[in-house]
Design a protein around this motif. Structure first.
Motif, PDB file in Angstrom:
ATOM      1  N   ALA A  72      38.678  43.761  42.894  1.00 37.00           N
ATOM      2  CA  ALA A  72      39.295  42.701  43.710  1.00 37.00           C
ATOM      3  C   ALA A  72      38.238  42.020  44.584  1.00 37.00           C
ATOM      4  N   GLN A  73      37.308  42.802  45.122  1.00 33.51           N
ATOM      5  CA  GLN A  73      36.256  42.207  45.948  1.00 33.51           C
ATOM      6  C   GLN A  73      35.348  41.311  45.124  1.00 33.51           C
ATOM      7  N   ARG A  74      35.083  41.719  43.896  1.00 33.02           N
ATOM      8  CA  ARG A  74      34.256  40.870  43.015  1.00 33.02           C
ATOM      9  C   ARG A  74      34.980  39.552  42.739  1.00 33.02           C
ATOM     10  N   VAL A  75      36.313  39.641  42.507  1.00 31.77           N
ATOM     11  CA  VAL A  75      37.090  38.415  42.267  1.00 31.77           C
ATOM     12  C   VAL A  75      37.065  37.526  43.510  1.00 31.77           C
ATOM     13  N   ALA A  76      37.213  38.159  44.692  1.00 32.24           N
ATOM     14  CA  ALA A  76      37.198  37.388  45.943  1.00 32.24           C
ATOM     15  C   ALA A  76      35.847  36.686  46.115  1.00 32.24           C
ATOM     16  N   LEU A  77      34.769  37.374  45.743  1.00 28.26           N
ATOM     17  CA  LEU A  77      33.437  36.754  45.849  1.00 28.26           C
ATOM     18  C   LEU A  77      33.307  35.608  44.840  1.00 28.26           C
ATOM     19  N   ALA A  78      33.821  35.839  43.623  1.00 25.81           N
ATOM     20  CA  ALA A  78      33.780  34.780  42.604  1.00 25.81           C
ATOM     21  C   ALA A  78      34.585  33.569  43.073  1.00 25.81           C
ATOM     22  N   ARG A  79      35.736  33.817  43.707  1.00 26.97           N
ATOM     23  CA  ARG A  79      36.604  32.741  44.197  1.00 26.97           C
ATOM     24  C   ARG A  79      35.880  31.881  45.234  1.00 26.97           C
ATOM     25  N   ALA A  80      34.992  32.528  45.990  1.00 24.23           N
ATOM     26  CA  ALA A  80      34.212  31.782  46.992  1.00 24.23           C
ATOM     27  C   ALA A  80      32.998  31.120  46.340  1.00 24.23           C
ATOM     28  N   LEU A  81      32.279  31.862  45.498  1.00 25.51           N
ATOM     29  CA  LEU A  81      31.046  31.328  44.894  1.00 25.51           C
ATOM     30  C   LEU A  81      31.307  30.161  43.954  1.00 25.51           C
ATOM     31  N   VAL A  82      32.472  30.176  43.288  1.00 25.54           N
ATOM     32  CA  VAL A  82      32.774  29.136  42.300  1.00 25.54           C
ATOM     33  C   VAL A  82      32.794  27.749  42.937  1.00 25.54           C
ATOM     34  N   LEU A  83      33.021  27.710  44.250  1.00 27.67           N
ATOM     35  CA  LEU A  83      33.090  26.424  44.961  1.00 27.67           C
ATOM     36  C   LEU A  83      31.702  25.871  45.265  1.00 27.67           C
ATOM     37  N   LYS A  84      30.673  26.672  44.967  1.00 27.93           N
ATOM     38  CA  LYS A  84      29.289  26.297  45.306  1.00 27.93           C
ATOM     39  C   LYS A  84      29.215  25.826  46.758  1.00 27.93           C
ATOM     40  N   PRO A  85      29.634  26.696  47.688  1.00 30.63           N
ATOM     41  CA  PRO A  85      29.711  26.271  49.088  1.00 30.63           C
ATOM     42  C   PRO A  85      28.327  26.137  49.716  1.00 30.63           C
ATOM     43  N   SER A  86      28.263  25.296  50.742  1.00 28.23           N
ATOM     44  CA  SER A  86      27.019  25.208  51.521  1.00 28.23           C
ATOM     45  C   SER A  86      26.913  26.430  52.423  1.00 28.23           C
ATOM     46  N   ILE A  87      28.070  26.888  52.888  1.00 25.89           N
ATOM     47  CA  ILE A  87      28.114  28.047  53.772  1.00 25.89           C
ATOM     48  C   ILE A  87      29.085  29.067  53.188  1.00 25.89           C
ATOM     49  N   LEU A  88      28.624  30.303  53.056  1.00 28.68           N
ATOM     50  CA  LEU A  88      29.485  31.382  52.566  1.00 28.68           C
ATOM     51  C   LEU A  88      29.758  32.338  53.721  1.00 28.68           C
ATOM     52  N   LEU A  89      31.040  32.631  53.940  1.00 26.40           N
ATOM     53  CA  LEU A  89      31.420  33.519  55.049  1.00 26.40           C
ATOM     54  C   LEU A  89      32.016  34.795  54.462  1.00 26.40           C
ATOM     55  N   LEU A  90      31.396  35.916  54.731  1.00 28.61           N
ATOM     56  CA  LEU A  90      31.881  37.192  54.197  1.00 28.61           C
ATOM     57  C   LEU A  90      32.189  38.123  55.371  1.00 28.61           C
ATOM     58  N   ASP A  91      33.466  38.473  55.512  1.00 27.81           N
ATOM     59  CA  ASP A  91      33.903  39.271  56.657  1.00 27.81           C
ATOM     60  C   ASP A  91      34.180  40.705  56.207  1.00 27.81           C
ATOM     61  N   GLU A  92      33.255  41.595  56.459  1.00 28.55           N
ATOM     62  CA  GLU A  92      33.375  43.013  56.087  1.00 28.55           C
ATOM     63  C   GLU A  92      33.867  43.156  54.633  1.00 28.55           C
ATOM     64  N   PRO A  93      33.211  42.493  53.686  1.00 32.37           N
ATOM     65  CA  PRO A  93      33.773  42.470  52.335  1.00 32.37           C
ATOM     66  C   PRO A  93      33.813  43.835  51.655  1.00 32.37           C
ATOM     67  N   LEU A  94      32.995  44.765  52.119  1.00 29.26           N
ATOM     68  CA  LEU A  94      32.934  46.058  51.424  1.00 29.26           C
ATOM     69  C   LEU A  94      33.467  47.210  52.270  1.00 29.26           C
ATOM     70  N   ALA A  95      34.028  46.889  53.420  1.00 23.99           N
ATOM     71  CA  ALA A  95      34.373  47.945  54.380  1.00 23.99           C
ATOM     72  C   ALA A  95      35.450  48.906  53.888  1.00 23.99           C
ATOM     73  N   SER A  96      36.335  48.425  53.002  1.00 22.36           N
ATOM     74  CA  SER A  96      37.442  49.310  52.619  1.00 22.36           C
ATOM     75  C   SER A  96      37.201  50.009  51.279  1.00 22.36           C
ATOM     76  N   LEU A  97      35.966  49.989  50.807  1.00 25.25           N
ATOM     77  CA  LEU A  97      35.681  50.615  49.508  1.00 25.25           C
ATOM     78  C   LEU A  97      35.155  52.040  49.690  1.00 25.25           C
ATOM     79  N   ASP A  98      35.299  52.844  48.644  1.00 24.07           N
ATOM     80  CA  ASP A  98      34.756  54.206  48.716  1.00 24.07           C
ATOM     81  C   ASP A  98      33.223  54.123  48.659  1.00 24.07           C
ATOM     82  N   PRO A  99      32.520  55.181  49.100  1.00 22.54           N
ATOM     83  CA  PRO A  99      31.067  55.096  49.246  1.00 22.54           C
ATOM     84  C   PRO A  99      30.313  54.699  47.976  1.00 22.54           C
ATOM     85  N   ILE A 100      30.736  55.236  46.829  1.00 23.01           N
ATOM     86  CA  ILE A 100      30.005  54.926  45.592  1.00 23.01           C
ATOM     87  C   ILE A 100      30.166  53.448  45.242  1.00 23.01           C
TER      88      ILE A 100
END
Lengths: 361, 234
Positions: free
Chosen positions: A141-169
């Motif tokens: 889901a996080q990869r999809v969320a990143l793709a959803r943002a990157l696909v727009l080719k934004p000038s500014i990318l804002l990532l708010d704790e994107p990996l905080a809820s994932l297991d350590p591995i």
């Protein structure tokens, strides 16, 4: 000097009378990743929302490429894209999710299809367009969320704790992938995290926040190498900066007197100037007091005693002191047992002059 | 059981004969309740969106009103609408009493709070952060609202079903404001009551069957929409 992609000045925001954010100045430089680092509740996400024109500040200005912008400025907001800790994927397929921002921008369906496919491939999910977005694992889901943002080719990318809820591995894997993607895309990124390792992996610059204020800001090596105050030192797992006076400076190496203890640092400094020094715990090696220290290029060799031992995740943080000099080292559980360390144990301490960060005071 | 068998036979014969007055009754029912549901959706869904997503003074009070309105007795609605539209009432000059528009107004008053309250509950269940996410990807306020309604579509389908169900089977209000005039304001429920009073069970049972069939068809259609919406909600 490069103009900032985004600059904020005098930004303030309070909730129910309590100041949540009070930042006098902060910049995101073009093509660089700024990590906004701090403990929970320090105002990082609120600051990100204001920089992303998602929330209106009580005071202050946000400038995009030198021009003031506000939450009402949709054209400015369209140049940005965000992903949050909880992925908040819309009901539908992965492809529909990634295409969402493109549809808002009225991109043709032919171009949308190509860009969605390329974005999914970029995040390691090639051909996943038709899968349901609500049956994905946290990492997917996080990869999809990143793709959803990157696909727009934004000038500014804002990532708010994107990996905080994932297991350590998964977190480790995605940290590595995110760092690589951000590095290759060279998109100006604001990356909010409370995890130093994550910040170190992805960021070029870092701003440390405490109680709504930015207490340290600069290139990663600078901020992480030399804590600006006791609180920052504690937050970074270091000891407060050591004060000293430059005794001599030759061929780019300075000898600094720190209350009777001489330390060497690679820096061009004026003789007699007052400085503060810091060294990252992972750059410090410890040996038993009577051990034969192997030949090394490390210029700094001290005899010290152990003052503190604290568990720190899978490792231990060992503070050694000699006179007014206190330095933290990070060692493994096995090393702690091998060295038979306890408070008061004498040890030999080694670290390179290149590992010492110095700033004039 | 003879009474049922006789009524069933008479009813079938009546429907098969294609008696114009029966199908007029069905058509008036569809016209009145269809228009009332449509208006209830047009007004109730935006009202529910505002109640479910915005924070403003008086919101809680309006939610209480909407929730209370869900249990509004149709006869009370009929009474109030009849008084408002009566010659001595404030809207008497419009001469709407005992007309289809009067019935639409009464049914709208019954369905509107139901649609608004169920819609409000549905959209308020959509996380605020999802709207923030849409905004962060460039959505305008209107696009953000559409995304929210799309996310809440299962609840909105329930709102449509509840609103339609509340008025298609309602008899008190339409009798009071429509007057049960043959060919004009007689609908299935009022006709069933009248035929039953007259002991004419055949036509009553036939209309009851049509009414039940209509409710069934509408709910089958809604269930189909719901299952297509569920496709990606595993």
């Amino acid at each position: 000097m490069t103009a900032a992609a985004i600059a904020i000045t005098g930004i303030q925001k309070s909730f129910k009378g309590k100041m949540a954010v009070d930042v006098s100045h902060l910049e995101l430089k073009p093509g660089r990743t700024l990590a906004l680092l701090g403990p929970s509740g320090s105002g990082k996400s609120t600051l990100l929302s204001m920089i992303g024109l998602l929330e209106k500040p009580d005071a202050g200005t946000v400038e995009l490429d030198g021009a003031p912008v506000t939450v009402a400025d949709r054209a400015a907001r369209m140049t940005m894209a965000a992903a949050f800790q909880r992925t908040y994927l819309f009901k539908g397929t992965v492809g529909e999710n990634v295409a969402y921002g493109l549809k808002l921008r009225r991109i043709s369906s032919a171009e949308t299809g190509g860009r969605v496919a390329a974005a999914l491939e970029r995040v390691g999910l090639p051909g996943w367009q038709e899968r349901s977005a609500l049956t994905l694992s946290g990492g997917e889901a996080q990869r999809v969320a990143l793709a959803r943002a990157l696909v727009l080719k934004p000038s500014i990318l804002l990532l708010d704790e994107p990996l905080a809820s994932l297991d350590p591995i998964m977190k480790w894997r995605l940290t590595r992938d995110f760092a690589q993607i951000l590095n290759e895309e060279r998109v100006t990124t604001l990356y909010v995290t409370h995890d130093q390792d994550e910040a170190l992996a992805v960021a070029d610059d870092v701003a440390i926040m405490r109680d709504g204020r930015v207490v340290a800001y600069g290139p990663v090596d600078e901020v992480f190498g030399l804590p600006v105050d006791d609180w920052t030192a504690g937050f970074l797992g270091m000891e407060p900066a050591v004060r000293g006076r430059v005794l001599e400076s030759e061929e780019g190496v300075a000898r600094i007197d720190c209350g009777g203890v001489d330390l060497y640092a690679v820096a061009s400094l004026a003789v007699g100037s007052e400085v503060s020094l810091g060294v990252r715990p992972e750059d410090v090696l410890l040996f038993e007091a009577d051990a034969v220290v192997p030949l090394s290029s490390a210029r700094n060799k001290l005899e010290a005693v152990v003052a503190e031992i604290d568990p720190s995740g899978a490792t231990f943080r060992v503070v050694v002191e000699r006179g007014p000099v206190r330095i933290a080292a990070r060692i493994s559980r096995a090393a702690l047992a091998d060295l038979r360390l306890s408070v008061g144990t004498p040890v030999q301490v080694l670290f390179k002059a290149t590992a010492v960060r110095v700033a004039s005071t | 059981m003879g009474i049922f068998i006789d009524a069933f036979r008479d009813g079938l014969a009546m429907l098969a004969s294609g008696a114009a007055d029966v199908w007029t009754i069905v058509l008036v029912s569809i016209q009145v309740s269809g228009m009332a549901v449509l208006l209830a959706l047009v007004l109730g869904i935006p009202a529910g969106f505002v109640l479910g997503t915005k924070r403003f003074v008086g919101r809680r009070f309006m939610l209480i009103i909407a929730n209370t309105g869900m249990g509004l007795p149709p006869v009370v609605v009929g009474l109030v609408v009849a008084m408002l539209l009566s010659r001595r009432g404030p809207f008497g000059s419009l001469e709407l009493l005992y007309s289809q528009p009067a019935m639409v107004i009464a049914q709208l008053v019954i369905a509107l709070p139901i649609v608004a309250a169920v819609s409000a509950a549905a959209v308020s269940a959509v996380p605020r952060e999802l709207r923030l996410q849409a905004r962060s990807l460039g959505a305008s306020p209107l696009q953000e609202a559409f995304m929210t309604l799309k996310e809440a579509r299962m609840g909105l389908i329930a709102a449509v079903a509840a609103g339609f169900g509340s008025i298609i089977s309602e008899v008190g209000a339409v009798t009071m404001v429509g007057g049960n005039l043959a060919g004009k304001t007689r609908v299935m429920t009022t006709a069933i009551v009248q035929y039953t009073r007259m002991g004419d069970y055949g036509p009553a049972l036939a209309l009851a069957a049509v009414l039940m069939g209509m409710v069934l068809i509408v709910n089958i259609l809604l269930a189909r929409v719901q299952s297509s919406a569920e496709r990606y909600e595993a």
